[in-house]
Motif scaffolding. Structure first.
Motif, PDB file in Angstrom:
ATOM      1  N   THR A  69     -17.122   8.539  18.105  1.00 31.10           N
ATOM      2  CA  THR A  69     -16.767   7.497  17.667  1.00 31.10           C
ATOM      3  C   THR A  69     -17.797   6.446  17.650  1.00 31.10           C
ATOM      4  O   THR A  69     -18.260   5.795  16.727  1.00 31.10           O
ATOM      5  N   ALA A 290     -13.692   1.881  18.004  1.00 31.10           N
ATOM      6  CA  ALA A 290     -12.888   2.190  17.023  1.00 31.10           C
ATOM      7  C   ALA A 290     -12.655   1.226  15.863  1.00 31.10           C
ATOM      8  O   ALA A 290     -12.521   1.681  14.476  1.00 31.10           O
ATOM      9  N   GLY A 294     -14.021   2.327  12.213  1.00 27.92           N
ATOM     10  CA  GLY A 294     -12.990   2.148  11.202  1.00 27.92           C
ATOM     11  C   GLY A 294     -13.242   1.334   9.759  1.00 27.92           C
ATOM     12  O   GLY A 294     -13.322   1.707   8.697  1.00 27.92           O
ATOM     13  N   ARG A 366     -13.004  10.556  10.236  1.00 24.83           N
ATOM     14  CA  ARG A 366     -12.958  10.553  11.793  1.00 24.83           C
ATOM     15  C   ARG A 366     -11.485  10.660  12.057  1.00 24.83           C
ATOM     16  O   ARG A 366     -10.744  10.060  11.656  1.00 24.83           O
ATOM     17  N   ASP A 368      -9.759  10.490  15.145  1.00 21.61           N
ATOM     18  CA  ASP A 368      -9.353   9.515  16.039  1.00 21.61           C
ATOM     19  C   ASP A 368      -8.207   8.553  15.522  1.00 21.61           C
ATOM     20  O   ASP A 368      -8.177   8.035  14.454  1.00 21.61           O
ATOM     21  N   GLU A 370      -6.900   6.013  16.252  1.00 20.28           N
ATOM     22  CA  GLU A 370      -6.842   4.494  16.183  1.00 20.28           C
ATOM     23  C   GLU A 370      -7.972   4.127  15.143  1.00 20.28           C
ATOM     24  O   GLU A 370      -7.469   3.087  14.472  1.00 20.28           O
ATOM     25  N   VAL A 371      -8.745   5.113  14.937  1.00 19.41           N
ATOM     26  CA  VAL A 371      -9.848   4.998  13.754  1.00 19.41           C
ATOM     27  C   VAL A 371      -8.783   4.895  12.360  1.00 19.41           C
ATOM     28  O   VAL A 371      -9.014   3.983  11.600  1.00 19.41           O
TER      29      VAL A 371
END
Length: 469
Positions: A69, A290, A294, A366, A368, A370-371
């Motif tokens: 990240t 994040a 993002g 990505r 992730d 949260e991203v």
């Protein structure tokens, strides 16, 4: 004197006549052919160049996303610096190119050649200055641009090789613009596409196979930009309507002023873009890595979508310049409205597709959660207003090509500077992180409102000039 030298001397003597014949043929093509077909033919190489260039920027985002990240966040920081290099290239490329198109429309080939050479060597010089200053202050610079303590080292690694070839990066964007304004978008496409395709091959090798990580991504970009420069230079020296020449680099106050006037809207647009990206990073900083990652991914995706519309406008600009210089104002207006309608329809389709595929698009870069959550909402919000960009962009490009420096610079500043930068810094105080995600749409709406009366004034002036004959 040998026979070879006689042949060479005769060839050199014919060059001005050959160039004039080529310029005359291009003039007839640009001022007599179907406006719609001309724009479509010229915009296709520009769109391909933009899409491929954005694709290899997204490739960096994709490959680096597998590293972590913090590394993904570093791409968002580096984006601000890359925007500055593009701003310099566009300043000299569009600044000289706008006037080149108008001068070719007036049959002033010699003056167009001087503008071409001044623009090229000016971009090389400014790129060198940026390289030296940035490399000397890079660790401080990435912090100012919004890096967290975990992102900053990766941003430095990625940017170091790219900044080392800054003069070539700036000059490549300049040459691409100059070729496009001569009605030769395909030549510019060859250089940019070749560099981009090479990046797809060597970036993963440098990053993963050689174990160079994010530094390898930056090094691959630097190598590819250098290759693109060499190809574009050859095209400009050998195949352009007007040839690049050191002897033609004869700056005067009047010529420099014309380049500055024509390039100022591009400089403002790109400079404001760099400021806006920095403001987004700063505003997202308190919400963590994040949030920065993002928003960085969303900015790249939106630039990929907008690059197609920009390519359409770039196909319109040489047609606009030639015909405005030749006094064919009805053709200018016909080309403008054709581009507004087509770009708006395309953006509506893209907005629908991006809305429904938002989580999947973010997840490509990505995984992730949260991203993905941050990026999906931001992307969907921006989809609600992205279709306004067709009218905004085409109006701004038309004004710039016609030499309406003041209006074009103001509108270039509105979307990314005058509205977006304050919005992204103020809205989070009222809406939290949602304010960061919604700031671009807020700016799009305000820019559209401001553009309507200003562009109406430009269109009325064309009608009056046409009536006066």
């Amino acid at each position: 004197m040998t026979e070879d030298s006689v042949v060479l001397k005769g060839h050199d003597a014919r060059l001005p006549m050959l160039r004039k014949a080529q310029a005359d043929a291009k003039y007839r093509e640009m001022t007599q052919g179907s406006v719609q077909r001309l724009i479509l033919r010229l915009c296709i190489p520009a769109i391909i160049s933009n899409l491929v260039t954005m694709a290899y920027n997204l490739a960096d985002t994709f490959f680096i996303g597998h590293l972590g990240t913090a590394q993904s966040g570093a791409i968002g920081i580096a984006f601000s610096v890359m925007t500055i290099l593009q701003a310099i290239g566009f300043f000299f490329g569009n600044g000289s190119g706008n006037t080149i198109a108008r001068e070719l429309g007036k049959h002033n080939v010699d003056r167009a050649g001087k503008l071409l050479s001044i623009g090229f060597f000016g971009s090389l010089l400014c790129g060198a200055v940026v390289a030296v200053l940035s490399l000397l202050t890079l660790r401080w610079l990435v912090v100012v641009l919004g890096s967290t303590s975990t992102i900053a080292p990766y941003a430095v690694e990625y940017l170091t090789p790219i900044l080392s070839v800054s003069p070539l990066v700036c000059a490549s964007f300049t040459m691409n613009g100059q070729l496009r304004y001569q009605g030769q978008s395909a030549l510019g496409m060859y250089g940019l596409v070749s560099g981009a395709l090479l990046n797809f091959i060597i970036a993963p090798v440098f990053i993963f196979v050689l174990g160079m990580g994010i530094f390898g991504a930056g090094l691959a970009t630097a190598v590819c930009q250098s290759v693109a420069f060499m190809i574009l230079l050859r095209m400009s020296l050998k195949h352009a309507v007007i040839r690049l020449s050191w002897r033609q680099c004869q700056p005067t106050v009047l010529l420099v002023r014309e380049i500055m006037g024509g390039g100022l809207p591009s400089l403002v647009r790109q400079g404001a873009g760099s400021v806006a990206v920095t403001c987004v990073n700063i505003a997202a900083n308190p919400f963590g890595d994040a949030a920065i990652a993002g928003m960085a991914i969303v900015m790249r995706i939106m630039m990929f979508a907008n690059s197609m519309i920009i390519g359409l406008g770039q196909g319109f600009q040489p047609v606009c310049g030639y015909n405005f210089g030749a006094g064919l104002f009805a053709r200018v207006k016909a080309g403008y409205w054709f581009c507004v309608r087509l770009s708006t329809a395309a953006l509506v389709v893209m907005a629908v597709l991006m809305w429904f595929s938002a989580p999947h698009l973010i997840a490509l870069f990505r995984s992730d959660p949260e991203v993905i959550a941050v990026g999906s909402l931001a992307l969907r919000i921006q989809c609600t207003t992205v279709m306004l960009g067709g009218y905004n962009m085409m109006s701004n490009m038309m004004q710039q090509t016609m030499g309406k420096t003041g209006i074009a610079s103001l509108l270039a500043l509105c979307r990314l500077g005058l509205f977006l930068a304050p919005a992204v810094l103020l809205l989070p105080h009222l809406m939290g992180f949602l304010g960061v995600q919604a700031a671009q749409s807020f700016s799009d709406v305000l820019t559209f409102i401001v553009t309507i009366p200003l562009q109406g004034r430009v269109l009325r002036s064309l009608r009056i000039r046409k009536e006066k004959g």
